[in-house]
Design a protein around this motif. Structure first.
Motif, PDB file in Angstrom:
ATOM      1  N   ASP A  48      45.438  35.137  48.222  1.00 34.87           N
ATOM      2  CA  ASP A  48      43.765  35.365  48.503  1.00 34.87           C
ATOM      3  C   ASP A  48      43.119  34.827  46.803  1.00 34.87           C
ATOM      4  N   ALA A  49      44.323  35.309  45.714  1.00 43.18           N
ATOM      5  CA  ALA A  49      42.693  35.343  44.323  1.00 43.18           C
ATOM      6  C   ALA A  49      44.552  35.227  43.508  1.00 43.18           C
ATOM      7  N   VAL A  50      43.952  34.176  42.312  1.00 46.50           N
ATOM      8  CA  VAL A  50      45.163  33.887  41.878  1.00 46.50           C
ATOM      9  C   VAL A  50      44.391  34.134  40.086  1.00 46.50           C
ATOM     10  N   LEU A  51      45.448  34.627  39.183  1.00 43.19           N
ATOM     11  CA  LEU A  51      44.724  35.155  38.174  1.00 43.19           C
ATOM     12  C   LEU A  51      45.170  34.530  37.002  1.00 43.19           C
ATOM     13  N   PRO A  52      44.888  33.264  36.479  1.00 45.89           N
ATOM     14  CA  PRO A  52      45.423  32.532  35.391  1.00 45.89           C
ATOM     15  C   PRO A  52      44.923  32.581  33.761  1.00 45.89           C
ATOM     16  N   THR A  53      45.836  32.626  32.581  1.00 48.50           N
ATOM     17  CA  THR A  53      45.269  32.752  31.770  1.00 48.50           C
ATOM     18  C   THR A  53      44.737  31.239  31.501  1.00 48.50           C
ATOM     19  N   VAL A  54      44.296  31.548  29.845  1.00 46.92           N
ATOM     20  CA  VAL A  54      43.834  30.191  29.355  1.00 46.92           C
ATOM     21  C   VAL A  54      44.822  29.274  28.267  1.00 46.92           C
ATOM     22  N   SER A  55      46.153  29.284  29.049  1.00 49.39           N
ATOM     23  CA  SER A  55      47.304  28.226  28.711  1.00 49.39           C
ATOM     24  C   SER A  55      47.785  28.038  30.298  1.00 49.39           C
ATOM     25  N   ASP A  56      46.490  28.057  31.695  1.00 51.95           N
ATOM     26  CA  ASP A  56      47.861  27.721  32.225  1.00 51.95           C
ATOM     27  C   ASP A  56      46.161  26.753  32.685  1.00 51.95           C
ATOM     28  N   ARG A  57      46.179  24.958  32.705  1.00 50.08           N
ATOM     29  CA  ARG A  57      45.609  24.177  33.079  1.00 50.08           C
ATOM     30  C   ARG A  57      45.422  24.440  34.996  1.00 50.08           C
ATOM     31  N   VAL A  58      44.100  24.476  35.026  1.00 49.80           N
ATOM     32  CA  VAL A  58      43.716  24.534  36.670  1.00 49.80           C
ATOM     33  C   VAL A  58      42.695  23.259  36.565  1.00 49.80           C
ATOM     34  N   ASP A  59      43.420  21.897  36.219  1.00 51.80           N
ATOM     35  CA  ASP A  59      42.114  20.744  36.239  1.00 51.80           C
ATOM     36  C   ASP A  59      41.710  20.434  38.042  1.00 51.80           C
ATOM     37  N   ALA A  60      41.819  19.020  38.716  1.00 49.97           N
ATOM     38  CA  ALA A  60      40.372  18.767  39.105  1.00 49.97           C
ATOM     39  C   ALA A  60      42.247  18.617  40.338  1.00 49.97           C
ATOM     40  N   GLU A  61      43.916  17.801  39.359  1.00 51.76           N
ATOM     41  CA  GLU A  61      44.681  18.124  40.198  1.00 51.76           C
ATOM     42  C   GLU A  61      44.947  19.235  41.265  1.00 51.76           C
ATOM     43  N   VAL A  62      45.166  20.518  40.132  1.00 57.44           N
ATOM     44  CA  VAL A  62      45.436  21.143  40.639  1.00 57.44           C
ATOM     45  C   VAL A  62      44.619  21.722  42.065  1.00 57.44           C
ATOM     46  N   LEU A  63      43.505  21.930  41.495  1.00 56.99           N
ATOM     47  CA  LEU A  63      42.527  22.217  42.499  1.00 56.99           C
ATOM     48  C   LEU A  63      42.289  21.965  43.364  1.00 56.99           C
ATOM     49  N   GLY A  64      42.976  19.941  43.100  1.00 60.70           N
ATOM     50  CA  GLY A  64      42.919  18.717  44.761  1.00 60.70           C
ATOM     51  C   GLY A  64      44.040  19.740  45.811  1.00 60.70           C
ATOM     52  N   ALA A  65      44.563  20.725  45.293  1.00 59.59           N
ATOM     53  CA  ALA A  65      46.349  20.974  46.501  1.00 59.59           C
ATOM     54  C   ALA A  65      45.338  21.171  48.158  1.00 59.59           C
ATOM     55  N   ASP A  66      45.633  20.920  49.067  1.00 61.10           N
ATOM     56  CA  ASP A  66      45.024  20.671  50.329  1.00 61.10           C
ATOM     57  C   ASP A  66      45.419  22.503  51.238  1.00 61.10           C
ATOM     58  N   ASN A  67      44.969  22.773  51.742  1.00 58.91           N
ATOM     59  CA  ASN A  67      45.203  23.963  52.884  1.00 58.91           C
ATOM     60  C   ASN A  67      44.649  25.096  51.608  1.00 58.91           C
ATOM     61  N   ILE A  68      44.254  25.191  50.125  1.00 61.97           N
ATOM     62  CA  ILE A  68      44.026  26.336  50.178  1.00 61.97           C
ATOM     63  C   ILE A  68      43.402  27.532  50.145  1.00 61.97           C
ATOM     64  N   ARG A  69      44.228  28.617  49.692  1.00 62.43           N
ATOM     65  CA  ARG A  69      43.239  30.197  50.469  1.00 62.43           C
ATOM     66  C   ARG A  69      42.922  30.800  49.971  1.00 62.43           C
ATOM     67  N   ALA A  70      43.481  30.539  48.571  1.00 59.73           N
ATOM     68  CA  ALA A  70      42.378  31.166  47.190  1.00 59.73           C
ATOM     69  C   ALA A  70      41.225  31.611  47.626  1.00 59.73           C
ATOM     70  N   ARG A  71      40.131  32.131  47.550  1.00 58.43           N
ATOM     71  CA  ARG A  71      38.772  32.709  46.831  1.00 58.43           C
ATOM     72  C   ARG A  71      38.466  33.082  45.807  1.00 58.43           C
ATOM     73  N   ILE A  72      39.597  33.863  44.678  1.00 57.09           N
ATOM     74  CA  ILE A  72      38.905  33.778  43.187  1.00 57.09           C
ATOM     75  C   ILE A  72      39.594  33.353  42.416  1.00 57.09           C
ATOM     76  N   LEU A  73      39.709  32.489  41.181  1.00 52.38           N
ATOM     77  CA  LEU A  73      39.825  32.592  40.112  1.00 52.38           C
ATOM     78  C   LEU A  73      39.845  34.074  39.429  1.00 52.38           C
ATOM     79  N   GLY A  74      40.645  34.937  38.869  1.00 53.81           N
ATOM     80  CA  GLY A  74      40.081  35.857  38.321  1.00 53.81           C
ATOM     81  C   GLY A  74      40.856  35.655  36.107  1.00 53.81           C
ATOM     82  N   SER A  75      40.638  34.347  35.618  1.00 51.75           N
ATOM     83  CA  SER A  75      41.258  33.800  34.717  1.00 51.75           C
ATOM     84  C   SER A  75      40.888  35.078  33.494  1.00 51.75           C
TER      85      SER A  75
END
Ligand code: DGY
Length: 323
Positions: A48-75
């Protein structure tokens, strides 16, 4: 009711991991490996929540995943150029960061870089440890004085102002700055700071140029061959902001040609890969992105993420919501 599932992409301060584990169904990255694109996508699909850091590239490719369940990225970090905010918004995700809590820590580090490079402290330590020191002599390792010099800030946000306060009050430095979105007069009232109309004005006057602008397309290679040529040959460049603000190949060239006196860098264009040319130079100080790296600050950053996701799952707007 079942607890929200939270995936933390790297190891965090132990006290923060303990709080997350107590409040949420938390999955930690036990061996602290950097997550691949498919691991980040799986995290978005399963939590439901993914908590990345500044060294994770959360780009359009990552966010283009199908069937995303997460609703918040708490960076976990104040900078957010590692996240494609438009793609996150399109995927229905709220994104938060961690401002304020790392301001002093990062300002301390910027001053560390400035003092270390000006006073040749890194070079001196290497010299001593290598057994090369033969004793005091009047001409040995003469550096550059800091007190009373002009500090030019590119960007005048919270961290820049904290650096300016240290420099003005601790080292009697004259403060000049450029920021396309200048701060309110009351926020810089005690700094006796002069606003410059352009970065070039700062480059031409400063003895130390310190970068405090965000990374990303608007500031990409702001420090170019031309910018470096506009700096005084006696000036030092300090970067505790983002690596891609500097054209690193142009910096290597400027240092090699003596167009500037030295550089103090905590962030790099292709980090963690570091240019071999920079490593070979004595007049540069190189740190591994340590701006916010104290126990106190890393705990405060993690707790700020917890505060943001707590608010989100309580149906409130998180304090540090970016989108
Ligand atoms: C940030 O928070 O953006 C820093 O670069 C990591 O401390």
């Amino acid at each position: 009711m079942s607890r929200p599932k939270v995936i933390v992409t790297r190891r965090w301060h132990p006290d923060v991991e303990a709080v997350l584990t107590e409040r949420y169904d938390t999955q930690l990255n036990q061996d602290d490996h950097p997550m691949s694109v498919s691991e980040l996508q799986d995290a978005l699909r399963s939590a439901d929540a993914v908590l990345p850091t500044v060294s994770d590239r959360v780009d359009a490719e990552v966010l283009g995943a199908d069937n995303i369940r997460a609703r918040i990225l708490g960076s976990n970090g104040v900078g957010f150029n590692h996240i494609d905010l438009d793609a996150a918004k399109a995927a229905g995700l709220t994104v938060t960061n961690t401002p304020e809590v790392l301001t002093d820590c990062t300002a301390d580090l910027a001053m560390t870089l400035l003092l270390t490079v000006a006073r040749r402290a890194g070079e001196g330590e290497r010299h001593l440890r290598n057994g090369e020191w033969t004793g005091w002599r009047p001409t040995h390792m003469m550096g550059t004085s800091v007190t009373g010099k002009t500090l030019g800030l590119i960007g005048m946000g919270r961290i820049a102002r904290a650096v300016a306060a240290r420099a003005a009050h601790g080292f009697n430095m004259k403060i000049i700055f450029h920021d396309p979105y200048p701060p309110k007069a009351e926020d810089i009232a005690d700094l006796n700071a002069t606003q410059c109309a352009s970065p070039e004005e700062v480059f031409a006057q400063a003895d130390f140029v310190s970068l405090h602008c965000p990374g990303g397309k608007d500031t990409y290679h702001l420090i170019s061959t031309a910018a470096l040529a506009a700096m005084k040959p006696s000036a030092f460049l300090i970067n505790s902001a983002r690596g891609d603000v500097i054209d690193e190949a142009a910096l290597v060239q400027a240092l090699a040609n003596g167009e500037i006196a030295g550089a103090g860098l905590d962030v790099f264009e292709k980090e963690p890969a570091i240019s071999a040319d920079l490593v070979a130079m004595e007049n540069v100080v190189l740190l591994p992105h340590l701006g916010s790296a104290t126990m106190e600050t890393r705990k405060a950053m993690g707790m700020r993420v917890v505060e943001n996701i707590d608010a989100f799952f309580a149906g409130e707007t998180p304090r540090d919501k970016l989108v």
